[in-house]
Scaffold this motif. Structure first.
Motif, short mmCIF file in Angstrom:
data_model
loop_
_atom_site.label_atom_id
_atom_site.label_comp_id
_atom_site.label_asym_id
_atom_site.label_seq_id
_atom_site.Cartn_x
_atom_site.Cartn_y
_atom_site.Cartn_z
N UNK A 222 0.86 -1.24 0.00
CA UNK A 222 -0.03 0.02 -0.01
C UNK A 222 0.99 1.21 -0.13
N UNK A 223 0.35 2.16 -0.56
CA UNK A 223 1.09 3.58 -0.70
C UNK A 223 0.27 4.57 -0.66
N UNK A 224 0.59 5.84 -0.58
CA UNK A 224 -0.12 7.09 -0.51
C UNK A 224 0.71 8.35 -0.78
N UNK B 184 5.64 4.62 -1.04
CA UNK B 184 5.00 3.12 -0.94
C UNK B 184 6.03 2.22 -0.28
N UNK B 185 5.60 0.99 -0.23
CA UNK B 185 6.59 0.17 0.69
C UNK B 185 6.42 -1.35 0.29
N UNK B 186 6.66 -1.84 -0.94
CA UNK B 186 6.38 -3.23 -1.37
C UNK B 186 6.92 -4.30 -0.46
N UNK B 187 6.31 -5.28 -0.16
CA UNK B 187 6.78 -6.32 0.79
C UNK B 187 7.91 -7.12 0.08
N UNK B 188 9.06 -7.36 0.78
CA UNK B 188 10.06 -8.11 0.28
C UNK B 188 9.84 -9.69 0.30
#
Length: 595
Positions: free
Chosen positions: A483-485, A529-533
């Motif tokens: 999720x991001x914003x 944003x922060x994609x899950x590794x």
């Protein structure tokens, strides 16, 4: 010669024949063929075959050792006979005639097989994780993870981002999950929190003027396990950018993901550009805000068709239909199996019809449909001969969940599902707020630090449930990666947004004082944003469970079966931390390691 090895077990080739070598590794497998011992020796780099002739000291030494014993061997490289070459092994053209053996690490009888998947349960695997990680699949997964993280770092730097670290001990934050708390020894009765995400700190870095930040960030959330979520801790590629709008965030992330999944996707293609799908459209068409676009079917809202219908089972309900081409001639078993699948998802059943040569409908509910109903369905669903249509009716959320799962399953069973592709999309235009179904309270639906679309004016003039936010998710093959914003960077917007969610001004200042102070001293527009590794590696490794891509995960009950965590703390330590334990009700007996 080196004390332990002149070569590793994966590097010797036909060009090395007649070379004297020294190798070290684990006894992977052993075969006795007429007194000749054939040993597979394994290390991090691969396998090589050893040969020990009858009557030699090497044969005597190797014949009595248990599998997984660590040895050092000396020997000479020889060519395998043409009939014995193993084309599936990089070292398959050679073998080592062993002349000397030294045991470096004796092994007890191992609790499960290393050189084959013997179906051992996960609890035993996690109890002996150091053995489980010796298995080829697990070793490969962890090395894939290492390579992916290394590639991410290089690609992010190439995209102009700077790697920075943020604190691990911090304050609590309403990120949507429970915090892990750390009691303070020097501040009695107070606690630190492990970060659910570096959210506030990365925003503060933007306010401090660093412009483009990233971090492979450890995050801690006290939440239950799922197949795509590890309890306790996980890692994410944390990103933040200044002076950006939504599309400015999308561009580098799309480039990164396209390159990453192309490089490590084992030949699978990446569809590009990524689709942009509004949240409400995703829920209507796919029944989910994390749609699997490999399923090339869409749901259609046909509630209006049945609004005044005499078919009482659908009248007055939300009705979603799924038209599936090339299934009209499927046997009854196909439809029964789809019905069973829907029941497993929580449905009471699954209504369906077939479309005949003249667009006539047949099937269990066809007799309840009027000519007008049929015409409306044909037009709404663009029905053709050979179609089958599945229906779900009920409350919106329930129908979405069930029919979203039916959509993917029907696509797989009917040949409308694309394999060997990574299909990404952005889900955009999330609602800023939602209503708690139990309490009726308005609360944040996504990230509380997001900028509402329309800014302060929207917060002051619109129904909170109608306000959209500059929030987005990136989804791949039905898995939400992040999720991001675009963040709120204006104090008045922050006060108002949190006020709608039930936080008074004093509470906001007490909990987010650092952030508010920063906003008052010149904050740039920013987003991230922060994609899950862990999820990225899970998709690349084609693993169904995220724990298969983490070296030392907690189990589904948030226990570390190898190290014995969580564990009790003695009274002296509790006293030092100003804590006492209040026992709750008895809980089920925890898993006990086998001896």
């Amino acid at each position: 010669m080196h004390r332990y090895r002149s070569h590793n077990c994966g590097e010797l080739r036909a060009a090395d024949v007649d070379t004297d070598v020294r190798l070290s590794g684990w006894l992977h497998n052993r075969r006795d063929l007429g007194g000749i011992l054939f040993i597979d020796l394994r290390d991090h780099y691969g396998l090589v075959q050893l040969v020990a002739r009858p009557g030699t000291p090497a044969n005597e030494a190797l014949s009595s050792l248990t599998k997984e014993t660590v040895v050092r061997i000396d020997g000479k490289v020889s060519a395998r006979g043409a009939d014995n070459v193993n084309p599936d092994l990089p070292t398959g053209e050679i073998e080592i005639e062993v002349s000397e053996v030294e045991v470096l690490g004796a092994a007890e009888q191992i609790p499960f097989t290393i050189n084959a998947d013997d179906g051992v349960n996960e609890e035993r695997r996690l109890e002996y994780r150091f053995l489980d990680l010796r298995r080829e699949r697990m070793h490969r997964n962890i090395m894939l993870r290492t390579a992916v993280i290394s590639a991410i770092r290089h690609k992010m730097v190439a995209l102009g981002f700077n790697e920075m670290a943020t604190p691990i001990l911090s304050a609590t934050s309403p990120e949507g999950a429970r915090d892990f708390l750390v009691p303070s020894r020097v501040h009695a009765g107070k606690f630190y929190a492990l970060p659910q995400a570096p959210q506030q700190f990365k925003q503060l870095l933007m306010i401090a003027g660093f412009d483009r930040y990233f971090q492979i960030a450890p995050c801690f959330r006290d939440e239950d396990a799922r197949a795509d979520r590890s309890p306790g801790e996980f890692y994410q590629l944390d990103i933040e950018m200044s002076f950006v709008e939504q599309e400015d965030v999308f561009q580098p992330v799309e480039k990164l993901m396209t390159e990453l999944f192309t490089e490590f996707g084992n030949g699978r293609t990446v569809t590009s550009p990524f689709a942009r799908i509004p949240f409400r459209e995703a829920m209507l068409k796919y029944g989910s805000d994390k749609p699997d676009l490999r399923a090339e079917l869409e749901l259609v809202d046909v509630s209006d068709v049945f609004a005044g219908s005499g078919f009482k089972a659908f009248a007055g309900k939300h009705v979603r239909a799924l038209a599936v081409p090339d299934t009209g001639d499927k046997p009854r078993k196909f439809f029964d199996q789809m019905g069973d699948f829907a029941v497993q998802q929580g449905a009471k059943g699954l209504a369906w019809v077939r479309v005949g040569e003249n667009n006539e409908l047949t099937g269990p509910i066809a007799k309840f449909l009027t000519e007008d109903d049929i015409k409306s369905l044909v037009d709404a669903l663009d029905l053709k001969p050979g179609h089958a249509v599945f229906f779900g009716a009920g409350e919106f959320e329930e129908v979405s969940k069930i029919m979203g799962a039916v959509r993917v399953e029907a696509a797989k069973r009917a040949g409308h599902f694309v394999e060997d592709e990574f299909r990404f999309c952005w889900i955009v235009d999330f609602p800023m707020f939602e209503k708690d179904p139990d309490t009726g309270k308005i609360e944040f639906s996504h990230n509380p630090f997001s900028m509402p679309q329309g800014g302060l004016e929207a917060l002051e003039t619109q129904d909170p449930l109608d306000i959209l936010a500059w929030q987005y998710d990136i989804v791949c093959n039905g898995t939400e990666l992040s999720s991001g914003a675009i963040r709120n960077h204006e104090p008045e917007v922050m006060y108002k947004a949190f006020g709608i969610a039930g936080y008074d001004k004093e509470t906001v200042e007490a909990e987010f004082g650092g952030m508010l102070r920063a906003f008052k001293f010149g904050a740039p527009p920013h987003g991230g944003i922060a994609p899950g590794v862990d999820r990225i590696v899970m998709l690349l490794a084609d693993e169904p469970n995220i724990r298969e891509t983490i070296a030392f995960p907690l189990n589904g009950n948030a226990q570390d079966l190898l190290m014995g965590a969580p564990s009790e703390v003695d009274e002296a330590r509790l006293k030092e931390l100003h804590l006492s334990i209040r026992k709750g009700p008895a809980k089920p007996t925890p898993y006990k390691p086998t001896k």
